[in-house]
Write a protein that holds these residues in place. Structure first.
Motif, mmCIF file in Angstrom:
data_model
loop_
_atom_site.group_PDB
_atom_site.id
_atom_site.type_symbol
_atom_site.label_atom_id
_atom_site.label_comp_id
_atom_site.label_asym_id
_atom_site.label_seq_id
_atom_site.Cartn_x
_atom_site.Cartn_y
_atom_site.Cartn_z
ATOM 1 N N TYR A 65 41.162 28.700 -1.578
ATOM 2 C CA TYR A 65 40.037 28.561 -0.857
ATOM 3 C C TYR A 65 39.280 29.702 -0.192
ATOM 4 C CZ TYR A 65 41.885 23.770 -1.468
ATOM 5 O OH TYR A 65 42.096 22.451 -1.744
ATOM 6 N N GLU A 110 35.666 31.906 -1.200
ATOM 7 C CA GLU A 110 34.870 31.828 -0.284
ATOM 8 C C GLU A 110 34.151 33.226 -0.175
ATOM 9 O OE1 GLU A 110 34.461 30.440 4.518
ATOM 10 O OE2 GLU A 110 36.358 30.420 3.524
ATOM 11 N N LYS A 165 28.500 35.062 -5.391
ATOM 12 C CA LYS A 165 27.893 33.887 -5.556
ATOM 13 C C LYS A 165 27.816 33.329 -7.025
ATOM 14 C CE LYS A 165 24.569 34.660 -1.561
ATOM 15 N NZ LYS A 165 23.262 34.779 -1.245
ATOM 16 N N SER A 217 32.120 25.698 -8.577
ATOM 17 C CA SER A 217 31.690 24.695 -7.772
ATOM 18 C C SER A 217 31.224 23.656 -8.898
ATOM 19 C CB SER A 217 30.486 24.944 -6.946
ATOM 20 O OG SER A 217 29.868 23.784 -6.408
ATOM 21 N N GLN A 253 35.577 16.494 1.099
ATOM 22 C CA GLN A 253 35.208 16.929 2.213
ATOM 23 C C GLN A 253 35.930 18.299 2.788
ATOM 24 O OE1 GLN A 253 36.960 13.141 4.102
ATOM 25 N NE2 GLN A 253 35.099 12.105 3.966
ATOM 26 N N GLN A 285 33.824 20.814 1.779
ATOM 27 C CA GLN A 285 32.572 21.095 2.506
ATOM 28 C C GLN A 285 32.928 21.620 3.738
ATOM 29 O OE1 GLN A 285 31.487 16.785 2.622
ATOM 30 N NE2 GLN A 285 30.114 17.036 0.848
ATOM 31 N N GLN A 286 34.283 21.452 4.419
ATOM 32 C CA GLN A 286 34.305 21.955 5.800
ATOM 33 C C GLN A 286 34.727 23.468 5.563
ATOM 34 O OE1 GLN A 286 38.181 19.964 6.795
ATOM 35 N NE2 GLN A 286 36.876 18.087 7.493
ATOM 36 N N LYS A 287 35.101 23.971 4.544
ATOM 37 C CA LYS A 287 35.284 25.410 4.455
ATOM 38 C C LYS A 287 33.958 26.042 3.698
ATOM 39 C CE LYS A 287 40.075 24.891 3.222
ATOM 40 N NZ LYS A 287 40.718 25.618 4.490
ATOM 41 N N GLU A 288 32.839 25.276 3.486
ATOM 42 C CA GLU A 288 31.618 25.675 3.188
ATOM 43 C C GLU A 288 31.510 26.284 1.837
ATOM 44 O OE1 GLU A 288 30.110 28.081 6.463
ATOM 45 O OE2 GLU A 288 29.841 26.446 7.719
ATOM 46 N N ILE A 289 32.264 25.919 1.011
ATOM 47 C CA ILE A 289 32.165 26.616 -0.334
ATOM 48 C C ILE A 289 31.869 25.330 -1.318
ATOM 49 C CG2 ILE A 289 33.861 28.267 0.046
ATOM 50 C CD1 ILE A 289 36.159 26.426 -1.056
ATOM 51 N N GLN A 329 28.756 22.245 -1.574
ATOM 52 C CA GLN A 329 27.504 21.826 -0.853
ATOM 53 C C GLN A 329 27.047 20.445 -1.004
ATOM 54 O OE1 GLN A 329 26.394 24.171 1.403
ATOM 55 N NE2 GLN A 329 27.866 25.409 0.513
ATOM 56 N N SER A 368 26.883 16.674 -1.252
ATOM 57 C CA SER A 368 27.626 15.508 -0.356
ATOM 58 C C SER A 368 28.503 14.471 -1.123
ATOM 59 C CB SER A 368 26.498 14.536 0.419
ATOM 60 O OG SER A 368 25.458 14.166 -0.723
#
Length: 350
Positions: free
Chosen positions: A279, A283, A287, A294, A316, A319-323, A325, A327
């Motif tokens: 993770y 991160e 990109k 992803s 989830q 998503q919390q680790k912002e890696i 996007q 839903s």
């Protein structure tokens, strides 16, 4: 099985209204036949026992100085009917899988021979463990005894369901539950189990047939990048993360793994272990690499046509680790579109 002349388009993972109608009709027909087969199996077992005394006779054998009475004719009848039922159910599944492949354009009179083994594997529910050749293990980190117990209960579900129903009838109906009711109460259980098995084959047939082209299109759209060892390791971790999220073997995941590893020329390990440093590394990665990981993870999630609660928790976390996007709702919609033969737009494909 002959190839019928049907109007199909070139896209396999998306279906037009005519193809959808043909596939749905094939599914309903197979579901009814499988259910009737389970019902008939129970009837053909008990009717001879009621009307032919031969099947109630026992043979006494001596084993270790102990006399054992065996209803040998009863056992033989049960074995014969079981073999026949499995044989006929397999034919139903083979025909259904074959026709879905025809209606979706997966096979034609030209390429059918090259896909026969694949169709047979799908129709017989054969587990594809090819993913282990790449050092990936869906059950990495799980308790082996818990896994064994769950699998055992799944295998015994028909027997256990029948026994529970018999107990409930005895418990609540008491002496009013006559022998005929007790004997035939298993009929709807085995009928429903046959129908459930057919539904699983149907869903998996669509997933594998549609997934074959979706994976092919995704790989053809990947950018030609020269990756370093750390970036290749991130993609390897992503493939293991898919396997761990699914906690099961699936042919589409094997194919995706094979294609991705070949495309990026990732060295194959005998055993690849996932760790949480993935993770943090993802991160801080480029990109382009983060997007590839992803998309691979997203594709792996939808390729079996089902998103479990455990997978939702994994999403989830990402998503919390912002890696990640997307839903959960968007992924579920993409999964539903995929398994129903509709366009999957969450991953951009040309």
């Amino acid at each position: 099985m002959k190839i019928n002349n049907t109007i199909i388009d070139e896209s396999i993972h998306t279906l037009n209204s005519s193809e959808l109608k043909l596939i749905k009709r094939e599914y309903i027909k197979s579901l009814i036949q499988a259910g009737l087969l389970g019902l008939l199996g129970v009837c053909l077992y008990y009717f001879p026992i009621y009307y032919f005394p031969l099947f109630t006779q026992t043979i006494t054998l001596s084993l270790f100085d102990q006399l054992i009475s065996l209803p040998i004719y009863d056992i033989l009848l049960c074995l014969v009917l079981t073999v026949v039922e499995i044989y006929l159910l397999t034919i139903i599944h083979l025909r259904m899988t074959h026709n879905i492949a025809v209606y979706s354009g997966f096979i034609s009179s030209i390429n059918k021979e090259t896909h026969i083994n694949k169709l047979t594997q799908i129709a017989t529910g054969k587990v594809d463990k090819k993913i282990t050749q790449y050092g990936l293990d869906p059950f990495q980190g799980t308790n082996k005894w818990v896994l064994f117990t769950i699998n055992l209960l799944i295998k015994l579900k028909g027997f256990l369901a029948n026994k529970i129903l018999r107990y409930l009838i005895k418990r609540f109906a008491g002496r009013y539950a006559v022998k005929y009711v007790m004997d035939f109460i298993g009929a709807p259980v085995y009928m429903l189990l046959n129908m459930y098995a057919t539904h699983i084959i149907y869903k998996n047939a669509k997933a594998e047939i549609f997934g074959h082209q979706l994976i092919k299109k995704y790989i053809s759209n990947l950018p030609n990048l020269e990756l370093n060892q750390e970036e290749k390791e991130l993609i390897y971790h992503t493939l293991q993360l898919i396997a761990m999220s699914k906690r099961d073997f699936h042919s589409n995941h094997s194919l995706l793994t094979e294609q991705v590893i070949a495309f990026f020329k990732i060295p194959i390990k005998e055993k690849h272990y996932f760790n949480d440093s993935f993770y943090e590394s993802l991160e801080s990665s480029k990109k382009e690499i983060a997007k590839i990981c992803s998309d691979i993870f997203l594709l792996g999630l939808i390729l079996d046509g089902h998103i479990s609660n455990k997978e939702k928790k994994r999403i989830q976390l990402l998503q919390q680790k912002e890696i990640f996007q997307h839903s959960i709702e968007a992924i579920q919609l993409a999964c539903s579109n995929f398994i129903h033969g509709r366009e999957t737009t969450i991953i951009q494909l040309k």
